[in-house]
Design an enzyme around this catalytic site. Structure first.
Site, short mmCIF file in Angstrom:
data_model
loop_
_atom_site.label_atom_id
_atom_site.label_comp_id
_atom_site.label_asym_id
_atom_site.label_seq_id
_atom_site.Cartn_x
_atom_site.Cartn_y
_atom_site.Cartn_z
N HIS A 1 0.83 -1.24 0.02
CA HIS A 1 0.16 -0.01 -0.09
C HIS A 1 0.90 1.37 -0.09
O HIS A 1 0.46 2.38 0.32
CB HIS A 1 -0.92 -0.06 1.23
CG HIS A 1 -1.69 -1.18 1.38
ND1 HIS A 1 -3.09 -1.35 1.11
CD2 HIS A 1 -1.45 -2.43 2.25
CE1 HIS A 1 -3.32 -2.70 1.41
NE2 HIS A 1 -2.33 -3.31 2.15
N SER B 1 15.13 21.44 -15.54
CA SER B 1 14.03 22.28 -16.01
C SER B 1 14.53 23.55 -16.62
O SER B 1 15.62 24.07 -16.27
CB SER B 1 13.11 22.75 -14.55
OG SER B 1 12.55 23.65 -14.74
N LYS C 1 16.18 21.55 -10.71
CA LYS C 1 15.55 20.25 -11.09
C LYS C 1 16.69 19.32 -11.64
O LYS C 1 17.27 19.60 -12.62
CB LYS C 1 14.22 20.50 -11.81
CG LYS C 1 13.21 21.42 -10.99
CD LYS C 1 12.52 20.46 -10.36
CE LYS C 1 11.23 20.15 -11.17
NZ LYS C 1 10.32 19.12 -10.46
N GLU D 1 9.89 8.44 -16.74
CA GLU D 1 8.39 8.97 -16.75
C GLU D 1 8.06 8.65 -18.28
O GLU D 1 6.93 8.31 -18.72
CB GLU D 1 8.51 10.34 -16.85
CG GLU D 1 8.61 10.92 -15.18
CD GLU D 1 8.64 12.42 -15.18
OE1 GLU D 1 7.84 13.15 -14.63
OE2 GLU D 1 9.91 12.95 -15.60
#
Ligand code: ARG
Length: 463
Positions: free
Chosen positions: A157, A278, A284, A291
Site C-alpha cells: 500500500h 527544468s 531540478k 516517466e
C-alpha cells in the site's frame, strides 16, 4: 502492364483521394526485405514445381535482388498510386525485367503474401525482443548480485511493511521479465507458421509445394486452412498482449524509480546522462526516462486495443480493414524495443543510496511482525500477539519512539512473555536473514535465485 495490376475490369481512373486513402506504402515499406525473401522463395518453388521455367525463376530472383539493393541504397521511388509494398516491388520488377515479371504472382494473392510478410517481420522482431529482454534480465541479475547486502524497506500500500534486500526487490523484476520472455517465446510458436500458398482464400489450382517454400523460409510449420491463413491476425494480438504486459512491468519499475529518485525518498540517483533539467527551476533533475517509459506503456496498450477492435466482427476471410494492423504493431514493436534499450543502458548506472535505504528500513515499525512472531515462539496465539504488538505500537507512537527503543519494562506492560532475547531480533539485517522460507528475502535464498537465473539464461542462450 496496365497502370494498376488489378484495373482490368475498371473503366474509370482511381480518384486521387482514394489513392491516398487506400495507400499503405508509407507504413508497409518496412516489410520490403521480407516481401522480397518471400517472393524469391515463391519463384524458386514455382520453378521446382515446373509452373515456370528455371530460367524464368532465375531472372525473377535476380530482378528481385536488384530491387532490394535499390531500396537499401535509397534509389527506389515510392508513390501512392501503387498502394503497398507488394505492388511497388511487382511494378518495379516489370519495369526492370519486362514480361517475365508478370509470372511472379502466379499461384498467390496479396492476401497470403501480406500474411507471410507480417509473420516474417513478427518472427524477426519477437526474436530481437527476446534477445534484448534476456540482456536486460542479465543486467538485473548482476545489479542484484551487487546488492545482496543492501537493505531497504519493503512496501505494501506504499506504506513501509517489512525490511527486504534490495537484491530481492530487483529479483522481483527479474521474475516479471522472465515471464515476459517466456510469453514471447510462446507467441513465436504461433507466429512461426507459413501461410503462403493459401492464395486469395481457397488455395490454388496450381501444383504448388508449400512445404518447399516453408523449408526455404525456415518455417517449422505450414498453415493448415487457407481461409484461416489469410484472415488470422491472432499472432499479432498475442504479441501485443505480451508486449503490453511487459510494458506494465516497465511502467511499474519506472514508477518506483520516479518515487525513489524524489527528494523525499532519495533511495537512488539517476545518472545525469539519463535525466534532464527544468527550463525555469535551476535545482531540478527530472526522471524523464522512467516517466516517458511509464507514458509509452499507454501507446502499446493502445496498439493492442486497436488490433482487437480491427479484428472483432470481421467476416472471414481477408478484409481490407486488416491493412490497419501494421501501424499499431510497428509502433508497439518500436516502443517496446526502445524502452528495453534505454533501460539496459540506464540500470547499470543508477546510484544506489545504501545508507538512505537502510535508514528507511530502520524506522516506521517494520519490526512489528517480528515482535509478534517472537510472542508466538513464546506460546501466544498469532492473533493475540498481533493485538498485543498493535497496542505496543500505539504506545510507542505516543512516546515518539520505535518499538526497539522501548525498554523491556515498558514492553512487559503489554506481555510478560517479552524478555531480553527479543531485541537482537528487531534489527533489519536479522529480520531479513530469518526469512528463509522458499522465495523469501533471506540472503541465501536471494543468492540462490541469482545463481539459478544465471544458469537459466545460459541455457536459454544455447537454444
Ligand atoms: N496492403 C494490403 C494489406 O496490408 C495487402 C493485401 C491486399 N489485399 C487485397 N485483396 N486488397 O492488407
Amino acid at each position: 502492364m496496365a497502370e494498376k495490376p488489378w484495373d482490368g475490369r475498371f473503366s474509370q481512373k482511381t480518384e486521387r483521394v482514394v489513392e491516398s486513402f487506400t495507400s499503405s506504402i508509407n507504413v508497409d515499406k518496412r516489410l520490403y526485405s521480407h516481401d522480397i525473401a518471400g517472393s524469391i522463395a515463391h519463384c524458386r518453388m514455382l520453378a521446382e514445381a515446373s509452373i515456370i521455367t528455371k530460367k524464368e525463376s532465375a531472372e525473377l530472383v535476380q530482378g528481385l535482388l536488384k530491387i532490394k539493393k535499390d531500396i537499401e541504397s535509397g534509389r527506389f521511388k515510392y508513390t501512392d498510386s501503387l498502394e503497398d509494398i507488394h505492388m511497388h516491388i511487382e511494378a518495379r520488377l516489370a519495369a526492370d525485367i519486362g514480361k517475365v515479371a508478370l509470372k511472379l504472382h502466379t499461384a498467390r494473392s496479396r492476401n497470403d503474401q501480406v500474411a507471410l510478410d507480417i509473420r516474417m517481420y513478427m518472427r524477426q522482431e519477437t526474436l530481437a525482443v527476446i534477445d534484448r529482454l534476456t540482456d536486460l534480465r542479465e543486467i538485473l541479475l548482476s545489479l542484484a548480485g551487487n546488492h545482496t547486502g543492501t537493505i531497504m524497506a519493503g512496501y505494501t500500500h506504499l506504506q513501509k511493511a517489512q525490511p527486504v534486500l534490495f537484491a530481492h526487490h530487483l529479483m522481483a523484476y527479474y521474475e516479471m521479465f522472465s515471464r515476459d520472455t517466456e510469453r514471447m517465446r510462446d507467441c513465436l510458436k504461433r507466429i512461426d507458421v507459413m501461410p503462403l500458398g493459401s492464395a486469395a482464400l481457397a488455395g490454388t489450382t496450381y501444383p504448388i509445394d508449400r512445404e518447399y517454400v516453408s523449408g526455404l523460409l525456415d518455417f517449422p510449420k505450414v498453415s493448415a486452412n487457407s481461409i484461416d491463413s489469410v484472415s488470422d491476425r491472432d499472432f499479432i494480438i498475442e504479441f501485443l498482449a505480451s508486449a503490453s504486459i511487459c510494458m506494465v512491468h516497465f511502467s511499474r519499475m519506472s514508477e518506483e524509480l520516479v518515487l525513489w529518485s524524489s527528494y523525499e525518498f532519495n533511495y537512488i540517483e539517476l545518472p545525469d546522462a539519463f535525466a534532464t533539467g527544468s527550463s525555469i527551476m535551476p535545482q531540478k533533475k527530472n526522471p524523464d526516462i522512467p516517466e516517458l517509459t511509464r507514458g509509452k506503456s499507454g501507446r502499446v496498450f493502445g496498439s493492442l486495443i486497436a488490433l482487437l477492435t480491427i479484428m472483432k466482427s470481421l467476416p472471414l476471410s481477408y478484409n481490407r480493414d486488416m491493412q490497419e494492423d501494421k501501424q499499431p504493431v510497428f509502433d508497439a514493436v518500436d516502443t517496446l524495443k526502445a524502452c528495453i534499450e534505454v533501460y539496459i543502458k540506464m540500470l547499470p548506472n543508477l546510484k544506489i543510496n545504501k545508507e538512505k535505504m537502510l535508514h528507511g528500513a530502520s524506522s516506521g515499525f517494520l519490526n512489528a511482525t517480528d515482535m509478534a512472531d517472537y510472542l508466538v515462539t513464546k506460546g501466544m496465539a498469532f492473533r493475540d500477539a498481533h493485538a498485543c504488538v498493535g497496542k505496543a505500537v500505539s504506545y510507542a507512537i505516543g512516546k515518539e519512539k520505535e518499538l526497539h527503543e522501548l525498554t523491556l519494562e515498558e514492553l512487559r506492560f503489554f506481555s510478560p512473555l517479552f524478555s531480553q532475547d527479543l531485541f537482537e531480533l528487531l534489527n533489519p539485517a536479522r529480520m531479513i536473514e530469518r526469512r528463509k522460507s522458499f522465495g523469501g528475502t533471506a540472503p541465501e535464498n536471494v543468492l540462490r535465485a541469482i545463481k539459478k537465473g544465471k544458469k537459466d539464461i545460459g541455457r536459454e542462450r544455447k537454444k
